[in-house]
Motif scaffolding. Structure first.
Motif, PDB file in Angstrom:
ATOM      1  N   LYS A 171       1.095  -1.206   0.436  1.00 10.39           N
ATOM      2  CA  LYS A 171      -0.297   0.013   0.040  1.00 10.39           C
ATOM      3  C   LYS A 171       0.689   1.018  -0.050  1.00 10.39           C
ATOM      4  O   LYS A 171       1.118   2.394  -0.442  1.00 10.39           O
ATOM      5  N   SER A 172       1.921   0.931   0.482  1.00 10.50           N
ATOM      6  CA  SER A 172       2.841   2.382   0.831  1.00 10.50           C
ATOM      7  C   SER A 172       3.348   2.947  -0.359  1.00 10.50           C
ATOM      8  O   SER A 172       4.289   3.826  -0.901  1.00 10.50           O
ATOM      9  N   THR A 173       3.481   1.218  -1.102  1.00 14.66           N
ATOM     10  CA  THR A 173       3.892   1.838  -3.013  1.00 14.66           C
ATOM     11  C   THR A 173       3.452   2.790  -3.519  1.00 14.66           C
ATOM     12  O   THR A 173       3.516   2.870  -4.625  1.00 14.66           O
ATOM     13  N   LEU A 174       2.541   2.474  -3.732  1.00 12.34           N
ATOM     14  CA  LEU A 174       1.511   3.479  -4.602  1.00 12.34           C
ATOM     15  C   LEU A 174       1.648   4.786  -4.954  1.00 12.34           C
ATOM     16  O   LEU A 174       1.182   5.277  -5.657  1.00 12.34           O
ATOM     17  N   GLU A 175       1.898   4.784  -4.013  1.00 12.18           N
ATOM     18  CA  GLU A 175       2.600   6.447  -4.699  1.00 12.18           C
ATOM     19  C   GLU A 175       4.223   6.829  -5.280  1.00 12.18           C
ATOM     20  O   GLU A 175       4.475   7.912  -4.743  1.00 12.18           O
ATOM     21  N   TRP A 176       4.540   5.553  -5.195  1.00 11.28           N
ATOM     22  CA  TRP A 176       6.262   5.934  -5.981  1.00 11.28           C
ATOM     23  C   TRP A 176       5.322   6.108  -7.864  1.00 11.28           C
ATOM     24  O   TRP A 176       4.825   5.197  -7.665  1.00 11.28           O
ATOM     25  N   GLU A 177       7.089   6.024  -8.050  1.00 10.70           N
ATOM     26  CA  GLU A 177       7.039   6.165  -9.652  1.00 10.70           C
ATOM     27  C   GLU A 177       6.769   4.540  -9.904  1.00 10.70           C
ATOM     28  O   GLU A 177       7.125   4.194  -9.528  1.00 10.70           O
ATOM     29  N   THR A 178       6.704   4.778 -11.485  1.00 11.68           N
ATOM     30  CA  THR A 178       6.128   3.693 -11.737  1.00 11.68           C
ATOM     31  C   THR A 178       7.031   2.926 -11.954  1.00 11.68           C
ATOM     32  O   THR A 178       6.607   1.279 -11.878  1.00 11.68           O
ATOM     33  N   PHE A 179       8.288   2.888 -12.145  1.00 16.49           N
ATOM     34  CA  PHE A 179       9.346   2.309 -12.803  1.00 16.49           C
ATOM     35  C   PHE A 179       9.041   1.932 -11.073  1.00 16.49           C
ATOM     36  O   PHE A 179       9.751   0.469 -10.886  1.00 16.49           O
ATOM     37  N   GLU A 180       9.977   2.511  -9.919  1.00 21.42           N
ATOM     38  CA  GLU A 180       9.806   1.745  -8.823  1.00 21.42           C
ATOM     39  C   GLU A 180       9.148   1.045  -8.514  1.00 21.42           C
ATOM     40  O   GLU A 180       9.140   0.018  -7.861  1.00 21.42           O
ATOM     41  N   LYS A 203      -8.005  -5.263  -0.441  1.00 14.47           N
ATOM     42  CA  LYS A 203      -9.191  -5.484   0.742  1.00 14.47           C
ATOM     43  C   LYS A 203      -9.033  -3.537   1.545  1.00 14.47           C
ATOM     44  O   LYS A 203     -10.366  -2.943   1.646  1.00 14.47           O
ATOM     45  N   ASP A 204      -8.035  -2.167   1.377  1.00  9.35           N
ATOM     46  CA  ASP A 204      -7.953  -1.404   1.670  1.00  9.35           C
ATOM     47  C   ASP A 204      -7.610  -1.041   1.153  1.00  9.35           C
ATOM     48  O   ASP A 204      -7.868   0.428   0.707  1.00  9.35           O
ATOM     49  N   ILE A 205      -8.009  -1.020  -0.196  1.00  9.67           N
ATOM     50  CA  ILE A 205      -7.941  -0.361  -1.531  1.00  9.67           C
ATOM     51  C   ILE A 205      -9.281   0.051  -2.301  1.00  9.67           C
ATOM     52  O   ILE A 205     -10.200  -0.312  -2.937  1.00  9.67           O
ATOM     53  N   LYS A 206     -10.055   1.546  -2.357  1.00 10.64           N
ATOM     54  CA  LYS A 206     -10.944   1.463  -2.938  1.00 10.64           C
ATOM     55  C   LYS A 206     -10.482   2.497  -4.758  1.00 10.64           C
ATOM     56  O   LYS A 206     -12.137   2.302  -5.041  1.00 10.64           O
ATOM     57  N   ASP A 207      -9.671   2.861  -4.842  1.00 14.48           N
ATOM     58  CA  ASP A 207      -9.063   4.036  -5.964  1.00 14.48           C
ATOM     59  C   ASP A 207      -9.193   2.887  -7.032  1.00 14.48           C
ATOM     60  O   ASP A 207      -8.514   1.901  -7.247  1.00 14.48           O
ATOM     61  N   THR A 208      -9.769   3.082  -8.183  1.00 12.57           N
ATOM     62  CA  THR A 208      -9.240   2.225  -9.285  1.00 12.57           C
ATOM     63  C   THR A 208      -8.398   2.212 -10.510  1.00 12.57           C
ATOM     64  O   THR A 208      -8.008   1.864 -11.378  1.00 12.57           O
ATOM     65  N   HIS A 209      -7.981   3.747  -9.690  1.00 13.79           N
ATOM     66  CA  HIS A 209      -6.651   3.490 -11.131  1.00 13.79           C
ATOM     67  C   HIS A 209      -5.251   3.762 -10.730  1.00 13.79           C
ATOM     68  O   HIS A 209      -4.633   4.110 -11.079  1.00 13.79           O
ATOM     69  N   HIS A 210      -5.431   2.819  -9.626  1.00 15.92           N
ATOM     70  CA  HIS A 210      -3.727   2.193  -9.183  1.00 15.92           C
ATOM     71  C   HIS A 210      -3.033   1.361 -10.324  1.00 15.92           C
ATOM     72  O   HIS A 210      -2.762   0.170 -10.036  1.00 15.92           O
ATOM     73  N   PHE A 211      -3.134   1.749 -11.626  1.00 12.06           N
ATOM     74  CA  PHE A 211      -3.089   0.452 -12.771  1.00 12.06           C
ATOM     75  C   PHE A 211      -1.906  -0.715 -12.457  1.00 12.06           C
ATOM     76  O   PHE A 211      -1.297  -0.908 -13.135  1.00 12.06           O
ATOM     77  N   GLU A 212      -0.853   0.855 -11.728  1.00 10.51           N
ATOM     78  CA  GLU A 212       0.567  -0.788 -11.744  1.00 10.51           C
ATOM     79  C   GLU A 212       0.322  -2.072 -11.049  1.00 10.51           C
ATOM     80  O   GLU A 212       1.005  -2.942 -11.047  1.00 10.51           O
ATOM     81  N   PHE A 236     -14.834 -12.978  -5.002  1.00 10.11           N
ATOM     82  CA  PHE A 236     -15.270 -11.987  -3.946  1.00 10.11           C
ATOM     83  C   PHE A 236     -14.426 -10.508  -4.080  1.00 10.11           C
ATOM     84  O   PHE A 236     -14.787  -9.868  -2.676  1.00 10.11           O
ATOM     85  N   LEU A 237     -14.264  -9.780  -4.680  1.00 10.60           N
ATOM     86  CA  LEU A 237     -13.213  -8.461  -4.241  1.00 10.60           C
ATOM     87  C   LEU A 237     -13.997  -7.630  -5.140  1.00 10.60           C
ATOM     88  O   LEU A 237     -15.177  -7.971  -6.176  1.00 10.60           O
ATOM     89  N   GLN A 238     -14.654  -6.128  -4.410  1.00  7.39           N
ATOM     90  CA  GLN A 238     -14.983  -5.620  -4.878  1.00  7.39           C
ATOM     91  C   GLN A 238     -14.725  -4.658  -5.137  1.00  7.39           C
ATOM     92  O   GLN A 238     -13.500  -4.023  -5.263  1.00  7.39           O
ATOM     93  N   ASN A 239     -15.196  -4.297  -6.599  1.00  6.26           N
ATOM     94  CA  ASN A 239     -14.601  -2.967  -7.391  1.00  6.26           C
ATOM     95  C   ASN A 239     -13.668  -2.692  -8.641  1.00  6.26           C
ATOM     96  O   ASN A 239     -13.507  -2.276  -8.772  1.00  6.26           O
ATOM     97  N   PHE A 240     -13.145  -3.913  -8.641  1.00  8.10           N
ATOM     98  CA  PHE A 240     -11.791  -4.198  -9.056  1.00  8.10           C
ATOM     99  C   PHE A 240     -12.041  -5.653 -10.539  1.00  8.10           C
ATOM    100  O   PHE A 240     -11.476  -6.112 -11.141  1.00  8.10           O
ATOM    101  N   GLU A 241     -13.119  -5.526 -11.086  1.00  5.90           N
ATOM    102  CA  GLU A 241     -14.074  -6.335 -11.782  1.00  5.90           C
ATOM    103  C   GLU A 241     -12.657  -6.241 -13.110  1.00  5.90           C
ATOM    104  O   GLU A 241     -12.477  -7.603 -13.192  1.00  5.90           O
ATOM    105  N   GLU A 242     -13.156  -5.313 -13.857  1.00  9.22           N
ATOM    106  CA  GLU A 242     -12.642  -4.728 -15.046  1.00  9.22           C
ATOM    107  C   GLU A 242     -11.470  -4.743 -14.667  1.00  9.22           C
ATOM    108  O   GLU A 242     -10.513  -5.366 -15.709  1.00  9.22           O
ATOM    109  N   GLN A 243     -10.533  -4.766 -13.329  1.00  9.90           N
ATOM    110  CA  GLN A 243      -9.207  -4.365 -13.793  1.00  9.90           C
ATOM    111  C   GLN A 243      -8.477  -5.296 -13.581  1.00  9.90           C
ATOM    112  O   GLN A 243      -7.300  -5.898 -13.643  1.00  9.90           O
ATOM    113  N   LEU A 244      -9.326  -6.616 -12.586  1.00  9.91           N
ATOM    114  CA  LEU A 244      -7.911  -7.391 -12.341  1.00  9.91           C
ATOM    115  C   LEU A 244      -9.834  -8.662 -12.302  1.00  9.91           C
ATOM    116  O   LEU A 244      -8.563  -9.733 -13.081  1.00  9.91           O
TER     117      LEU A 244
END
Length: 367
Positions: A171-180, A203-212, A236-244
């Protein structure tokens, strides 16, 4: 100590001026004045020497990583723990993390990467699962250095990830650069972290735009054999059907075919037997999405047992969900999957209650 500190403060910048731990031949220049000083001081391991070094450390923070490297070159890293306890940082974890940060920022990358593997071996309690040190590793890494660390990870010379804290670390890596982030996932795959622990980060992620994250997790899960526990977590994951959810499940179904279908059937059967209409509705919607993601000649449409399972539970599915599932409605009307001996009633049964049985393939805390 006070007098020595004052003297060092006036001249230390000139002494340090651009010195690197490694010379042009990638060797430690132990003839340099700072290393000669450290050599003299570390012969005497009494508290007053560590106090002096900690005072020197406050004047010139680079002393910390130079001491670290000197002890590494002398196979005396145990002494670094004692030094750290006398610094203002107070703990080995804080002191090591700060010294590595200064090393990475002030010295050449070769210095940092030359020592990092040994530090993971020597101080696993403060390096494994340390997101700050991991960020230092991936923030200035090149292809050769990444390959070297991957080799060390795969040969068990480094353990970067702690399974119990993998969720918070990722979760802490989500703000890092794409290559990182991509480098983190390379290391994660090299270390063979349990897939269940990796999936739990969602489980703790709501944003669907973490494409990395989604791209990396898809590649990671592609090499995972879909056990009942893993498939359950994904479905049973919620909100990530298309992405994952849909991409990886289509991949699993194509590769493992009936094995995955049997798992889905068991989930539907368990939802019916436990009278859990919420999970049944989720499962039916999942099957609908999978059907829409594949063409009409896909083997999924020939899974007679699965469609019979859905037919037998159709009366328990909510009206709103049925309206959202035109493919399943069409399959129910065509009845291609029914034998002549079956005479299921089309009358809708009452909605399932929320009662759950004690033991079920769907009942667990990891959903």
């Amino acid at each position: 100590i006070a007098k020595s500190k004052k003297t060092l403060s006036s001249g230390i910048n000139a002494e340090y001026g651009g010195v690197s731990v490694l010379d042009d031949e990638n060797q430690v220049p132990l003839h340099h004045g700072i290393f000669q000083l450290l050599s003299i001081l570390t012969r005497d391991k009494r508290p007053r020497i560590w106090k002096f070094l900690s005072e020197l450390y406050t004047v010139e923070p680079r002393v910390g990583y130079h001491l670290l490297y000197y002890l590494y070159s002398r196979a005396q890293l145990d002494l670094y723990s004692e030094f750290a306890s006398y610094t203002s940082a107070g703990t080995l974890k804080a002191c090591l993390t700060e010294d590595l940060r200064i090393c990475q920022e002030e010295d050449s990358p070769a210095t940092f990467y030359k020592i990092i593997s040994d530090l993971y071996q020597k101080f696993p309690s403060v390096t494994t699962g340390n997101s700050n040190i991991l960020h230092l590793i991936v923030s200035c890494i090149d292809s050769q250095q990444l390959h070297s660390i991957i080799c060390n990870v795969m040969s068990k010379k480094m353990k970067i990830f702690n399974v119990r804290s993998i969720g918070s670390l990722l979760k802490s890596t989500l703000e890092w650069e794409t290559f990182e982030q991509y480098c983190v996932w390379q290391l994660l795959s090299a270390e063979s972290v349990p897939s269940e622990s990796v999936i739990d980060v969602l489980k703790d992620i709501k944003d669907t735009h973490h494409f990395e994250l989604f791209s990396s997790m898809l590649i990671f899960l592609k090499s995972v054999k879909p056990t009942e526990k893993v498939v359950k977590k994904i479905i049973f994951l919620q909100n990530f059907e298309e992405q994952l959810v849909i991409p990886i499940c289509v991949w699993w179904i194509d590769k493992y075919s009936e094995g995955v279908i049997r798992i889905i059937e068991s989930f539907i059967s368990a939802a019916v037997s436990t009278m859990d209409d919420r999970r049944l509705n989720i499962l039916v919607q999942f099957v609908e999405m999978i059907c829409k993601a594949v063409d009409q000649n896909h083997m999924l449409y020939e899974q007679t047992t699965l469609w019979r399972q859905i037919k037998s539970s159709y009366g328990f599915i909510s009206a709103s969900v049925k309206e959202e599932c035109p493919v399943i409605q069409r399959m129910m009307k065509e009845n291609k999957f029914e034998s002549d001996s079956e005479a299921d009633s089309d009358e809708e049964r009452p909605q399932l209650s929320k009662r759950k049985r004690d033991v079920s393939v769907l009942d667990s805390d990891d959903e």
